[in-house]
Design a protein around this motif. Sequence first.
Motif, PDB file in Angstrom:
ATOM      1  N   GLY A   1      92.902 -37.668 -20.596  1.00 34.53           N
ATOM      2  CA  GLY A   1      91.799 -36.909 -19.992  1.00 34.53           C
ATOM      3  C   GLY A   1      90.738 -36.580 -21.028  1.00 34.53           C
ATOM      4  O   GLY A   1      89.532 -36.697 -20.764  1.00 34.53           O
TER       5      GLY A   1
ATOM      6  N   GLN B   1      97.161 -41.412 -15.947  1.00 33.97           N
ATOM      7  CA  GLN B   1      97.350 -40.005 -15.574  1.00 33.97           C
ATOM      8  C   GLN B   1      98.092 -39.895 -14.237  1.00 33.97           C
ATOM      9  O   GLN B   1      98.962 -39.040 -14.069  1.00 33.97           O
TER      10      GLN B   1
ATOM     11  N   ARG C   1      92.707 -43.061 -15.989  1.00 34.61           N
ATOM     12  CA  ARG C   1      92.976 -42.300 -14.763  1.00 34.61           C
ATOM     13  C   ARG C   1      94.248 -42.824 -14.090  1.00 34.61           C
ATOM     14  O   ARG C   1      95.028 -42.040 -13.537  1.00 34.61           O
TER      15      ARG C   1
END
Length: 171
Positions: free
Chosen positions: A162, A135, A132
């Motif tokens: 993801g 990302q 995460r």
Amino acid sequence: MLPGRPGESARVTDSDQVKAPDGSTYNRIDTTFVQMMIVHHGQAIEMADLAAERAGDTRLRALAGRISAAQGPEVVWLKFWLKERGLPESDPSHDHSTMPGMQSPADVTALAGLSGTNFDNKFVTMMSAHHRGAQQMAGDVIRGGNDERLREVANEMAVEQGSEIRRMQQL
């Protein structure tokens, strides 16, 4: 600083106008992303490599192998991106411990001390948070970077990570 031709002075230009050898432009956001992602991927590879001996679930072991196999070549490409532009692989002013998703050395050491289901649960928690963070970093370069190819690579990284988060949650 851009060097002048023989006999001419160097000149200063806005970093958003610097051109790479392939003619593309890049900026500070691009450079920072690449320098930081090398370290970020390095930690993901370190954690993923632990799974080969410690994971209890063979599917998690396979996914961790995939993470390592995908991110290793990405690190090579990121280093090449910097080298091609004459930029250093790291910036001493970056505090890598504050990058989104980075795990503390103590947490990585604790993970290395686990095995079986305990390893699996801790690995999924740590790697999901790590992904995460990647990302989030990719989003920064997608929104503010100048290098079109780098934005594409960052988008591909974010999508793949993801997918890996979803796979880990399913396991």
